[in-house]
Design a protein around this motif. Structure first.
Motif, short mmCIF file in Angstrom:
data_model
loop_
_atom_site.label_atom_id
_atom_site.label_comp_id
_atom_site.label_asym_id
_atom_site.label_seq_id
_atom_site.Cartn_x
_atom_site.Cartn_y
_atom_site.Cartn_z
N LYS A 107 34.61 34.73 46.46
CA LYS A 107 36.22 35.34 46.78
C LYS A 107 35.60 36.12 47.68
O LYS A 107 35.34 37.51 47.74
CB LYS A 107 36.80 35.58 45.40
CG LYS A 107 37.95 35.68 45.24
CD LYS A 107 38.82 36.87 43.98
CE LYS A 107 39.84 36.72 43.81
NZ LYS A 107 40.93 35.64 44.88
N ASP A 154 39.07 38.68 50.17
CA ASP A 154 40.45 39.19 50.22
C ASP A 154 40.28 40.07 51.68
O ASP A 154 39.98 40.83 52.03
CB ASP A 154 40.26 39.92 49.42
CG ASP A 154 40.88 39.87 47.29
OD1 ASP A 154 41.05 38.19 47.39
OD2 ASP A 154 39.93 40.27 46.97
N THR A 182 35.36 41.85 48.83
CA THR A 182 34.84 40.92 47.64
C THR A 182 34.22 41.94 45.98
O THR A 182 34.13 42.79 45.99
CB THR A 182 33.98 40.08 48.03
OG1 THR A 182 31.80 40.84 48.36
CG2 THR A 182 33.99 39.87 49.76
N GLY A 242 32.50 37.29 42.06
CA GLY A 242 33.90 36.21 42.28
C GLY A 242 33.43 34.84 43.13
O GLY A 242 32.70 34.81 44.58
N GLY A 293 35.19 31.61 45.95
CA GLY A 293 36.05 31.47 46.42
C GLY A 293 36.74 30.19 44.99
O GLY A 293 36.00 29.41 44.55
N ASP A 294 37.77 30.28 46.09
CA ASP A 294 38.54 29.08 45.94
C ASP A 294 38.39 27.20 46.10
O ASP A 294 39.45 26.36 45.50
CB ASP A 294 40.49 28.48 46.68
CG ASP A 294 40.41 29.94 46.48
OD1 ASP A 294 40.37 30.58 45.03
OD2 ASP A 294 41.58 30.74 47.50
#
Length: 583
Positions: free
Chosen positions: A395, A397, A421, A425, A427-428
């Protein structure tokens, strides 16, 4: 935004002077190391107790290509070959070697700079009881390769050897110290950056009596690698600001491994300082990689569990955009944590490690041997192996004011940290998933059968830079029957159900072995969606240390991968001839 500035710390000047001195020395190594090697080797036969051994190998793969409009194969040359000749001389105190490479007309799919010929590999190694000094070109790996792995893998066109000096010391049992410095090979030249490093590894099982008595190995290792390069390339973050490349990039690694009986555990962590490059969109964020791997193995049962997280760990020996694309110039290596399949259709869509963008990768595997004369094992027993691999992006940002990174497809802000990060996390998107079950059973002394089912999710956009998520289901049957001690017939039948752009695939193979010299192989890879046959016929002859294989047919386009590093191969058709000799 980090841009050019005139402030330079005083201690950096001192380090820079030292590095420049080493750099000049390394440049001279290439010129005199061959002369020194020849002189030393000439003296060896005259030493009373010297015993010199000669070993080496010859490998040549040749292709006479043909144009084939049906599969998109284009004949660009009349003859193509990758040829290597290795020679090694060894004695008690001195080893030396060299390799001739003829790649003037390389096989399809290699980068344009791969073309050429010469002697890019040469070395002289002095050996004492607890010390080795190598001058010339050499390969080395620290730990799992997170911060340094120089190696050769001809099938994917990787040879990132270092030209310089390497010292290995073993001052006592259980302790190994390595130090090296050199320039990294990029095809027929060496990148101008100086790569230096050191590694220390200690096995406490050799020092602590209780551990040694119980045959327990507790190993602690640490590595450091530095890249020094004064970049002359100008990259602009916007209309007014220029990216200021750091002259020094440092990476370090710590690891701990434990081995006792059937148990084995490895934990490793690495970090890299700011290293803006084309691959990461010229951001200054630090890179990192963490891994833990545990296994258990005893007769009849094996278990493997692995997890790895990495971000922004693309580490190359050049910052120049023109040299930053492709598989060359990598200083480090991150294992893929996915199965490297050998069956044709299972290997059709392999995974490539995403070094720049980062990833979470997991792998679990269980193998079990059912005993003989049981309900499931039968008369000869049965082996079952279940493997699961899962890779997902991390993930991230992103900060505002982004620019497009055309290599990775992500948007980053050059000159800043790029994104934030959280360690755990996700990611999508899923990068890759592989669930496969393999069964192997012998029904008689003459007949053996292997079956495999594989469920695969392949994110073509992440791995190849275009396309969508693909879902594949693959069935494999591999049977072998031994008619006599000298005659064996093996056959494969494979089918892939796929929602990818090429649709379903089928594959069949027959392989007749006539011991000790001959093997005849016929195969056909059929693209059901496009109604295309990729047929191949091969004849192999082996005698002693010589192996010759001749063939004719088509090869479909795809990727050849090893350890998460991949090379694209275009479709081609033609006559092939391979020769291998080891002595």
């Amino acid at each position: 935004m980090r841009i050019c500035n005139k402030g330079v710390r005083c201690w950096v000047l001192g380090v820079r002077c030292w590095v420049l001195g080493v750099r000049c020395w390394v440049l001279g190594v290439r010129c005199w190391v061959l002369g020194v090697g020849c002189c030393v080797l000439a003296l060896i036969p005259f030493t009373a107790q010297a015993q010199v051994t000669l070993s080496g190998s010859i490998q040549t793969d040749m292709l006479i290509p043909q144009t084939d409009d049906a599969i998109g194969a284009v004949k660009e040359e009349d003859f193509q070959t990758n040829t290597y000749v290795d020679l090694h001389l060894g004695s008690k105190y001195v080893d030396a070697g060299a390799r001739l490479e003829y790649l003037e007309h390389p096989l399809p799919g290699f980068e344009s700079d791969f073309k050429g010929w010469g002697v890019p590999h040469f070395y002289v190694k002095g050996k004492l009881e607890r010390a080795e000094l190598t001058l010339g070109t050499f390969y080395e790996q620290f730990g799992s390769g997170f911060v340094l792995r120089s190696y050769e893998e001809r099938s994917i066109g990787v040879d990132n050897s270092l030209l310089g000096a390497k010292l290995v010391l073993k001052p006592t049992d259980g302790l190994t110290i390595k130090a090296l410095s050199g320039k990294q090979r990029r095809y027929w030249k060496w990148n101008k950056a100086l790569v230096s490093g050191a590694d220390v590894e200690a096995d406490f099982g050799e020092w602590i009596p209780s551990l040694k008595k119980s045959d327990t190995h507790l190993t602690l290792g640490a590595s450091w690698v530095n890249r020094y390069e004064q970049s002359d390339e100008e990259v602009f973050a916007d209309a007014t600001h220029k990216v200021n490349f750091p002259k020094f990039v440092n990476a370090w690694d710590v690891r701990l491994s434990f081995n006792k009986g059937p148990w084995s555990v490895l934990a490793e962590y690495a970090q890299k300082t700011a290293d803006p490059s084309f691959a990461n969109g010229y951001i200054f964020r630090r890179g990192s990689a963490a891994m833990i791997s545990g296994s258990y193995s005893k007769k009849g049962l094996s278990i493997l569990l692995q997890a790895k997280r990495s971000e922004n760990m693309s580490f190359k020996s050049t910052t120049q955009t023109a040299k930053a694309i492709g598989t060359s110039s990598y200083i480090n290596h991150l294992p893929a944590f996915t199965t490297e399949h050998t069956y044709d259709l299972a290997a059709l869509y392999p995974y490539a490690t995403q070094l720049a963008d980062g990833e979470w990768a997991y792998q679990a595997e269980v193998g079990y041997n059912f005993k003989r004369n049981t309900a499931l094992g039968g008369r000869y027993g049965m082996n079952v192996k279940l493997n699961y691999s899962y890779v997902r992006g991390i993930k991230r940002d992103f900060q505002g004011g982004q620019i497009l990174n055309t290599l990775t497809g992500t948007t980053l802000l050059a000159g800043t940290d790029g994104y934030t990060t959280s360690f755990f996390g996700w990611g999508d998107h899923i990068n890759y998933q592989d669930l496969n079950l393999q069964l192997s059973r012998r029904f008689s002394k003459a007949f053996r059968l292997q079956l495999m089912y594989m469920n695969q999710r392949y994110n073509a956009l992440v791995i190849e830079g275009h396309g969508d998520m693909m879902h594949n289901n693959i069935l494999v049957a591999d049977a072998k029957y031994q008619f006599s001690p000298k005659v064996t017939l093996r056959g494969e039948a494979q089918y892939m159900f796929s929602d990818g752009p090429d649709g379903d695939w089928a594959f069949g193979l027959l392989e007749l072995s006539l011991v000790p010299h001959w093997m005849i192989t016929l195969s056909d890879e059929y693209n059901v969606g496009n109604h295309l046959h990729y047929y191949m016929a091969q004849l192999t002859f082996t005698t002693g240390a010589h192996n010759i294989m001749a063939g004719y047919g088509r090869t479909s386009e795809g990727f050849n991968c090893s350890g998460g590093v991949c090379r694209y191969i275009p479709s081609y058709r033609g006559f092939t001839l391979s020769y291998n000799y080891n002595f």
